[in-house]
Design a protein around this motif. Sequence first.
Motif, mmCIF file in Angstrom:
data_model
loop_
_atom_site.group_PDB
_atom_site.id
_atom_site.type_symbol
_atom_site.label_atom_id
_atom_site.label_comp_id
_atom_site.label_asym_id
_atom_site.label_seq_id
_atom_site.Cartn_x
_atom_site.Cartn_y
_atom_site.Cartn_z
ATOM 1 N N ALA A 83 -5.916 12.075 9.508
ATOM 2 C CA ALA A 83 -5.300 11.151 10.461
ATOM 3 C C ALA A 83 -6.281 10.665 11.526
ATOM 4 O O ALA A 83 -6.269 9.489 11.901
ATOM 5 C CB ALA A 83 -4.099 11.821 11.134
ATOM 6 N N LEU A 84 -7.139 11.541 12.044
ATOM 7 C CA LEU A 84 -8.055 11.136 13.112
ATOM 8 C C LEU A 84 -9.030 10.042 12.668
ATOM 9 O O LEU A 84 -9.155 9.015 13.343
ATOM 10 C CB LEU A 84 -8.804 12.355 13.652
ATOM 11 C CG LEU A 84 -7.995 13.263 14.590
ATOM 12 C CD1 LEU A 84 -8.800 14.514 14.939
ATOM 13 C CD2 LEU A 84 -7.616 12.529 15.861
ATOM 14 N N PRO A 85 -9.755 10.218 11.545
ATOM 15 C CA PRO A 85 -10.650 9.120 11.146
ATOM 16 C C PRO A 85 -9.904 7.854 10.766
ATOM 17 O O PRO A 85 -10.406 6.744 10.976
ATOM 18 C CB PRO A 85 -11.429 9.703 9.960
ATOM 19 C CG PRO A 85 -10.650 10.870 9.492
ATOM 20 C CD PRO A 85 -9.935 11.402 10.684
ATOM 21 N N LEU A 86 -8.685 8.004 10.208
ATOM 22 C CA LEU A 86 -7.927 6.805 9.868
ATOM 23 C C LEU A 86 -7.452 6.065 11.120
ATOM 24 O O LEU A 86 -7.286 4.846 11.091
ATOM 25 C CB LEU A 86 -6.736 7.166 8.976
ATOM 26 C CG LEU A 86 -7.089 7.447 7.509
ATOM 27 C CD1 LEU A 86 -5.859 7.873 6.732
ATOM 28 C CD2 LEU A 86 -7.742 6.239 6.851
ATOM 29 N N CYS A 87 -7.223 6.800 12.217
ATOM 30 C CA CYS A 87 -6.928 6.123 13.489
ATOM 31 C C CYS A 87 -8.073 5.184 13.847
ATOM 32 O O CYS A 87 -7.861 4.045 14.270
ATOM 33 C CB CYS A 87 -6.745 7.149 14.611
ATOM 34 S SG CYS A 87 -5.160 7.997 14.640
ATOM 35 N N ALA A 88 -9.293 5.690 13.673
ATOM 36 C CA ALA A 88 -10.464 4.888 14.026
ATOM 37 C C ALA A 88 -10.702 3.762 13.029
ATOM 38 O O ALA A 88 -10.998 2.624 13.415
ATOM 39 C CB ALA A 88 -11.694 5.785 14.111
ATOM 40 N N VAL A 89 -10.543 4.052 11.740
ATOM 41 C CA VAL A 89 -10.878 3.078 10.698
ATOM 42 C C VAL A 89 -9.823 1.986 10.588
ATOM 43 O O VAL A 89 -10.149 0.784 10.566
ATOM 44 C CB VAL A 89 -11.066 3.782 9.342
ATOM 45 C CG1 VAL A 89 -11.216 2.760 8.213
ATOM 46 C CG2 VAL A 89 -12.290 4.693 9.384
ATOM 47 N N LEU A 90 -8.556 2.364 10.524
ATOM 48 C CA LEU A 90 -7.495 1.390 10.254
ATOM 49 C C LEU A 90 -6.968 0.722 11.518
ATOM 50 O O LEU A 90 -6.681 -0.482 11.510
ATOM 51 C CB LEU A 90 -6.340 2.076 9.515
ATOM 52 C CG LEU A 90 -6.682 2.689 8.151
ATOM 53 C CD1 LEU A 90 -5.434 3.303 7.529
ATOM 54 C CD2 LEU A 90 -7.292 1.651 7.221
ATOM 55 N N LEU A 91 -6.818 1.486 12.601
ATOM 56 C CA LEU A 91 -6.207 0.931 13.805
ATOM 57 C C LEU A 91 -7.229 0.327 14.761
ATOM 58 O O LEU A 91 -6.962 -0.699 15.387
ATOM 59 C CB LEU A 91 -5.406 2.016 14.535
ATOM 60 C CG LEU A 91 -4.272 2.677 13.735
ATOM 61 C CD1 LEU A 91 -3.583 3.722 14.586
ATOM 62 C CD2 LEU A 91 -3.277 1.645 13.233
ATOM 63 N N LEU A 92 -8.378 0.981 14.870
ATOM 64 C CA LEU A 92 -9.391 0.526 15.833
ATOM 65 C C LEU A 92 -10.534 -0.221 15.172
ATOM 66 O O LEU A 92 -11.465 -0.660 15.863
ATOM 67 C CB LEU A 92 -9.927 1.730 16.624
ATOM 68 C CG LEU A 92 -8.859 2.562 17.360
ATOM 69 C CD1 LEU A 92 -9.494 3.771 18.033
ATOM 70 C CD2 LEU A 92 -8.120 1.704 18.387
ATOM 71 N N LYS A 93 -10.477 -0.358 13.825
ATOM 72 C CA LYS A 93 -11.499 -1.109 13.072
ATOM 73 C C LYS A 93 -12.916 -0.620 13.389
ATOM 74 O O LYS A 93 -13.837 -1.411 13.618
ATOM 75 C CB LYS A 93 -11.397 -2.615 13.367
ATOM 76 C CG LYS A 93 -9.996 -3.189 13.216
ATOM 77 C CD LYS A 93 -9.451 -2.979 11.809
ATOM 78 C CE LYS A 93 -8.053 -3.571 11.676
ATOM 79 N NZ LYS A 93 -7.457 -3.291 10.341
#
Length: 422
Positions: free
Chosen positions: A36-46
């Motif tokens: 979840a943490l890296p996906l927060c950065a990758v998907l939500l924060l680009k």
Amino acid sequence: MTHQLSGDELLRNADFRRYWSSAILNGFGSYVSALALPLCAVLLLKASPAQMGILGAATAMPFALLALPAGVFLDRNRKLPVLLACKAIQAAALASIPVAWWLGMLSIHWMYAVSFVCGGCNVVGGGAEQIFLTNLIGRDRLTDAQSKFTATDSASRLLAPGLAGILIQWLTAPYAVMLNALGFVASILLLRNMNGNDPKPAPSNKHPLRDIQDGILFIWGHPLLRTMAWAAGAWHVLFFGFAALSVLFATRELGMSAGMLGVAQMLGGVGVLVSSMLLKPLNRRYGAGGTMLIGVGLCAFAFAVMPLIPPNLFGMPMASAIACAAMSFFLDCGVMLFLLPYTTMRQKVTPDEYLGRMMSTMRFLTGSVSPLGALAAGYLGEHFSIRTGLACVAAGGIALTITLALSTTMRGARMAAPAALS
């Protein structure tokens, strides 16, 4: 004196059962957050590859800043209050992510801060947990306890990524992190009333810097610990470099969704389960050093194959996802076969009075170089390509495997008692 528990007594001991339950909760939550943490950065924060490298470095930076003083602190204080405080801080830091997202305040810099705080808690609280466990059950039962932890950890590794993928697609990634935060709260409730062996160390008149120096000299003068230190340091550089780019590679190069990535990573749980079954037989046949070498070799294999996976393997995107999942299996199996003997062996060969300083110094020597791997991989991914960054990690993994295979100290290492090696 540390009370020694037999294998059956481990399961009958109420304190050990509470500790084990806490480890299960934290392990399950950490696997959810790991996705979840890296996906927060990758998907939500680009996030860009360079930003993902910084995010990985923020997690590892506390090892360089806090590990050495943490060892002195742990050798001078009771361990249970320390680990409870660290779990409370981690719960608050993780819970801040969904709150910040709801308020429209979440940014990549917020993620850096949370990663740094959680990394610091892992340095201090993780060291306290390992020493507390050693005092609770004794060195002779560490391998049995680690096997039990690995067996339940494999179940978490099987279930958590898939659940994380579902939660991320249903609730979005920030709210999936809340599951880990709640796990830390439950862990505190389980551990707060434990009556295990957690004596307050005798007061020390030494200057803290002298204690730090003694810890460094102890490891430097111990051939096995010295070899393990540089080997683990090199491995951490490679692993953090791989972790910085792996989610980017899966989502942007292979086109995997959060759900697909979660299901793919579930196969890593099978690797953890297999490693739990292989750990004792491999230790008996090849020793702890040989088992660690096998683990490093499996990691290098996964590192090498991953960047070779095309977006449409055999003309099918699903085949690429399956290949990615297979590499997750080999990687997780290798990680456990490397880290579990490494953790157990370093504790078994160290006298009680040096446990805190040994552990913190080893963490400093290995963890302080980890940010270099994440930052270098992020730089390569940003300025060349994600595949290039992963290929460099693979080259390093192969070189490390060959170097360790030539090390007689590592190949001959077995689970000796402190008196035999000190």
